[in-house]
Structure formats: structure tokens, C-alpha cells
Design an enzyme around this catalytic site. Structure first.
Site, mmCIF file in Angstrom:
data_model
loop_
_atom_site.group_PDB
_atom_site.id
_atom_site.type_symbol
_atom_site.label_atom_id
_atom_site.label_comp_id
_atom_site.label_asym_id
_atom_site.label_seq_id
_atom_site.Cartn_x
_atom_site.Cartn_y
_atom_site.Cartn_z
ATOM 1 N N GLU A 150 0.668 -1.306 0.191
ATOM 2 C CA GLU A 150 -0.177 0.088 0.047
ATOM 3 C C GLU A 150 0.724 1.414 -0.094
ATOM 4 O OE1 GLU A 150 -2.867 -0.248 3.192
ATOM 5 O OE2 GLU A 150 -4.222 -1.743 2.018
ATOM 6 N N GLU A 185 -5.001 -8.314 0.623
ATOM 7 C CA GLU A 185 -5.848 -8.186 1.736
ATOM 8 C C GLU A 185 -7.266 -7.758 1.533
ATOM 9 O OE1 GLU A 185 -4.264 -4.950 4.304
ATOM 10 O OE2 GLU A 185 -2.305 -5.703 3.892
HETATM 11 C C1 GBH Z 1 -4.812 -2.152 5.483
HETATM 12 O O1 GBH Z 1 -4.848 -0.851 5.072
HETATM 13 C C2 GBH Z 1 -3.212 -2.214 6.086
HETATM 14 O O2 GBH Z 1 -2.359 -2.886 5.137
HETATM 15 C C3 GBH Z 1 -3.037 -3.182 7.187
HETATM 16 O O3 GBH Z 1 -1.951 -3.070 7.935
HETATM 17 C C4 GBH Z 1 -4.278 -2.827 8.230
HETATM 18 O O4 GBH Z 1 -4.191 -3.458 9.497
HETATM 19 C C5 GBH Z 1 -5.395 -3.107 7.643
HETATM 20 O O5 GBH Z 1 -5.391 -2.184 6.522
HETATM 21 C C6 GBH Z 1 -6.735 -2.631 8.315
HETATM 22 O O6 GBH Z 1 -6.830 -1.201 8.584
HETATM 23 O O7 GBH Z 1 -9.593 5.501 -1.945
HETATM 24 O O8 GBH Z 1 -10.470 7.137 -0.469
HETATM 25 O O9 GBH Z 1 -11.496 5.182 -0.826
HETATM 26 C C7 GBH Z 1 -5.971 -0.618 4.271
HETATM 27 C C8 GBH Z 1 -6.504 0.779 4.592
HETATM 28 C C9 GBH Z 1 -7.440 0.921 2.322
HETATM 29 C C10 GBH Z 1 -7.676 2.506 3.924
HETATM 30 C C11 GBH Z 1 -7.755 2.003 1.125
HETATM 31 C C12 GBH Z 1 -8.064 3.661 2.933
HETATM 32 C C13 GBH Z 1 -8.698 4.040 0.594
HETATM 33 C C14 GBH Z 1 -9.489 5.167 0.709
HETATM 34 N N1 GBH Z 1 -6.838 1.534 3.443
HETATM 35 N N2 GBH Z 1 -8.488 3.094 1.685
HETATM 36 S S1 GBH Z 1 -10.392 5.666 -0.695
#
Ligand code: GBH
Length: 461
Positions: free
Chosen positions: A161, A357
Site C-alpha cells: 500500500e 488483503e
Molecule cells: C490495511 O490498510 C493495512 O495494510 C493493514 O496493515 C491494516 O491493518 C488494515 O488495512 C486494516 O486497517 O480511496 O479514499 O476510498 C488498508 C487501509 C485501504 C484505507 C484503502 C483507505 C482507500 C481510501 N486503506 N482506503 S479511498
């Protein structure tokens, strides 16, 4: 039906589960500093986390008992190289080798992520990802990984990410290192990070002791069509890969900017125009470095948002109703994103794809009977995986699925507030209690998705 060789797994990351002790000789990373600054919910820290570094043998035994045969986990850069470069910490190499051998002994295939957000503090003090030398720093780390682990592991993933550790870490500042830099610097960081990915792929291949498979694990919310009318599908696809979706303070929530260079060897035209005032020098050689051949594509997908074609012919967002289902941490529950996400990505990049994930935080508690009943998680997974199955049956080459996550763990700036695990962790005692969903997921793995309440007639508006 899922193909016979479909990979069912779980995912984790080092900092979120390992913990530390006085003898482990690891170096600090930017999250240690962020914790010290008191920027975590409840003042929590990851000093113990799940104490996985002392309990991995039991944890892999439990994983085997729960029928899980693939495990995506990450190595900590500054545990292996305490200064980020230079001397290797032999204890860390020994620990990770033992971990890998231990999981293999239990019939679990390792998928090794090189970088899940823990940038070495020593190198951050030298400018971090903003310093162009970070490309070689990361390349050197990848060489150390190849030299020490490629004889016993076959699957490697460079970055987890980049959108998050760049955007949350350096633009909005909610994650470590927690700074708010001007957009031009963040574009420079992104360019360095993408080059670092390319350099790592070169180093992994050059120093690997056997043929290995390499991928990349970006993320982003998925634009998915409000109805299945062709014009809505087209509107969603265009928004999914667009660069103008977010204001500049939030520009890293972008699929094409992070994936086109890696898989297609170019930044998206639209973005080059839109972001022109902020861009660093980008050379042909840079693009070649970024565009290394990869064996698979990974994508972390948690949720999406509706898009349809508006009356003016342009894509528009569709608001969710007030009672739209949400997870415990307030993320929308949108199973269709798994179908549309992999479909759109596969159409554009043509590589086998792993969901690296996907998962849900729930307000899990230990019930009177001592068990953890989490029907919400089962329902979430059942719906999401049904949508994934639809993509598979329509010909999208989905190679596998890694559920986030095995153990409840240190959920970054939210500390231990959120529980994403299949296994409940009682932190004071470190006791593990498999939740109902763990037994349900065991059946998913055992029957290759045969227990999903799959429907051919997906709700179509
Ligand atoms: C994951 O991140 C992590 O890799 C992991 O370490 C963590 O524990 C897990 O999530 C749970 O939180 O494009 O505006 O819609 C995921 C987090 C995914 C949050 C993509 C923001 C996009 C926002 N992100 N998401 S948007």
C-alpha cells in the site's frame, strides 16, 4: 467454482504482531518514533503486540489446525538491518528463517512482503523516501532478503500500500512518520518509492537462489457501478483509474498513478497533465527501472463507492443511504468491490491477481460460553467471497485470497481498538481464541469455497 490451485490464506505485518524484547537487536523504525510522540489511540504501543516473536511456533500450529495453507507476512527492514543499510542483524535472520521453516513444516506456504510501512528511523533521519538514495537503500535491503531467504521462500511482494505510507504518512500525516509535506515533495517521494520497487525487483531476481515469483500490493477504494447498465460500468471504470477524483491534499488515493508505471511502464497521461506543476524530473530510464516484469499483481481491497453516469453524461457519485452497512471502524460494507475491482484491474493490467488483503473489524467480545461469536464477519466474508467467485467464473484470473488478518493486532494509529482477526487475542494474557469465523474460514479453505452461499443472481439494480 474456484480453480483447484486457488490459494486461500491470511495476511499480517511484522510491526502489528511481532513485539520486541531487550535482546532482539532490532533498529527503530518511524512507527516507534510515532508511538513515542503519543500519536496512537489510548497511548497504545507495539512493544508486545501479539508477542508473535516469542509465540510464532504456537501461532503456526494454530494456523495449521485452522486449515490455512498460505500466509502473507512481512519482514521488518530495521529488524534485519538496524541502521537500514550496513550490518545485518544475525538474530533477525535466524528468527525469520526459523519462522519460514516452521510454517513450511506445517504445510503453510510463505508469501513474503518486504515493506509494510516500517521505514528504518536511521534512514528517515537521512531524508527518508524523499532522499533519492532510498532507491538504493531499498535495493540493498532486497538483496539481503534474497541472499538470506530465497532458498526457502518462493513468493515475494515488494511494497504494501504505497498509497497509505506515502499519503497518510507524508501528506495528511495521520500515520508515521506523520508529516504534512507539500504536494511536490510527495510526488518526489512517490517517484522514489516506485523506483525503489523496481530496484528491489532487480535485486531479488539477481540474488535469488531459485526461480522466485514477485508481485506488488497497492490499494485504493474501488469505484463500482451503481447499476449494471453499460454506461454505469464505463463511468465506474473511468473513475477507478482517474487522477482527478481527489483534491490535491488527498491525491494519493489513486490506482493508475501507482500501478500504470509498474505494470505498463508509464504514468497516466491525464495525471501527467493534471499534476504537472508538482512533478519531479521523470526520465525514460526511471520508467524502465519502475517497469520490471512481475509474476503477479496484488491488490488490497476493503471497500468501494458507487458511480453512475450522470444526466450530463459524466460520471457521478451516488450517495449511500443513511442506514448503509458499516464495519466497526466505520468502513462501508460493499461486497461488489471485490468483483469489480479485480475485473477492472485484470482488464487493464492482464496479470494474475491475488487479493493480498481483505477483511473487517468487528466489535468482538468473549461470550459467556468462552467463545467469540462473530456472525458479522462471516456474513461479510461470505458476501465478498461470493463476489470474488463471480469474477473467477467470468474468467478473471484470480490466483488467491489473503484474509486480513489471522490475529487481532496493533491496528496502527488506532492501537488495539479495532479487531480484524480470525483469532481473538486477549492482550493481557496473550491467549488466542479462534472466533466462529475462523472455523467457518477453515471450511472455505477445505472445500475451496464450496460452503459459500454463492448466488448467480446477484442483486442487479
Ligand atoms: C490495511 O490498510 C493495512 O495494510 C493493514 O496493515 C491494516 O491493518 C488494515 O488495512 C486494516 O486497517 O480511496 O479514499 O476510498 C488498508 C487501509 C485501504 C484505507 C484503502 C483507505 C482507500 C481510501 N486503506 N482506503 S479511498
Amino acid at each position: 467454482m474456484f480453480p483447484e490451485n486457488f490459494v486461500w490464506g491470511v495476511a499480517s505485518s511484522a510491526y502489528q504482531i511481532e513485539g520486541t524484547d531487550a535482546e532482539d537487536a532490532r533498529g527503530e523504525n518511524v512507527w516507534d518514533a510515532f508511538v513515542r510522540e503519543g500519536r496512537i489511540y489510548g497511548g497504545h504501543n507495539a512493544d508486545t503486540a501479539c508477542d508473535h516473536m516469542h509465540r510464532y511456533k504456537e501461532d503456526f500450529a494454530l494456523m495449521q489446525e485452522l486449515g490455512i495453507t498460505s500466509y502473507r507476512f512481512s519482514l521488518s527492514w530495521s529488524r534485519i538491518l538496524p541502521d537500514g543499510v550496513g550490518a545485518v542483524n544475525g538474530k533477525a535472520v535466524a528468527m525469520y528463517r526459523d519462522m519460514i521453516l516452521e510454517m513450511k513444516k506445517r504445510g503453510i506456504t510463505p508469501y513474503v512482503t518486504l515493506f509494510h510501512w516500517e521505514f528504518p528511523l536511521k534512514l528517515y533521519e537521512k531524508g527518508g523516501w524523499l532522499n533519492e538514495e532510498s532507491v538504493e537503500w531499498f535495493g540493498n535491503y532486497a538483496r539481503v532478503i534474497a541472499e538470506n531467504f530465497s532458498d526457502i521462500a518462493e513468493y515475494f511482494i515488494t511494497l504494501n500500500e504505497p498509497q497509505c505510507f506515502i499519503g497518510l504518512g507524508h501528506l495528511s500525516g495521520g500515520h508515521a512518520p506523520g508529516v504534512k509535506l507539500e504536494p511536490a515533495k510527495v510526488f518526489q517521494i512517490t517517484h522514489n518509492v516506485l523506483k525503489a520497487h523496481g530496484r528491489a525487483v532487480q535485486m531479488l531476481r539477481q540474488y535469488a537462489k531459485q526461480p522466485i515469483k514477485i508481485g506488488y500490493a497497492p490499494t485504493c477504494g474501488v469505484a463500482y457501478p451503481y447499476t449494471e447498465r453499460p454506461e454505469d460500468i464505463e463511468a465506474a471504470r473511468s473513475v477507478y483509474f482517474a487522477c482527478d477524483r481527489q483534491p490535491i491534499e488527498n491525491w494519493t488515493w489513486n490506482v493508475a498513478w501507482f500501478s500504470d508505471p509498474v505494470f505498463l511502464g508509464r504514468y497516466p497521461e491525464e495525471g501527467l497533465k493534471l499534476f504537472a506543476p508538482y512533478l519531479p524530473e521523470i526520465t525514460k530510464e526511471d520508467m524502465e527501472l519502475i517497469h520490471q516484469p512481475l509474476d503477479f499483481m496484488g491488490q488490497n481491497i476493503y471497500n468501494g463507492y458507487w458511480i453512475r453516469q450522470g444526466a450530463d453524461g459524466k460520471p457521478e457519485y451516488v450517495d449511500r443511504p443513511a442506514d448503509f452497512p458499516m464495519t466497526a471502524c466505520g468502513w462501508p460494507i460493499t461486497p461488489e468491490c471485490l468483483y469489480w475491482g479485480v475485473r477492472f484491474l485484470y482488464e487493464r493490467y492482464h496479470l494474475p491477481i491475488y487479493i493480498t488483503e481483505n477483511g473487517i473489524s468487528c466489535a468482538d467480545t468473549v461470550a459467556q460460553d468462552g467463545a467469540v461469536h462473530d456472525p458479522g464477519r462471516i456474513e461479510f466474508l461470505d458476501k465478498y467471497l461470493s463476489c470474488l467467485q463471480r469474477a473467477v467464473e467470468e474468467g478473471v484470473e484470480v490466483a488467491g485470497y489473503f484474509l486480513w488478518t489471522f490475529l487481532d493486532n496493533f491496528e496502527w494509529e488506532k492501537g488495539y481498538k479495532e479487531r480484524f482477526g480470525l483469532v481473538y487475542v486477549d492482550y493481557p494474557t496473550q491467549k488466542r481464541i479462534p472466533k466462529d469465523s475462523a472455523y467457518w474460514y477453515r471450511e472455505v479453505c477445505r472445500t475451496n469455497g464450496g460452503n459459500l452461499t454463492y448466488r448467480k443472481d446477484f442483486p442487479k439494480r
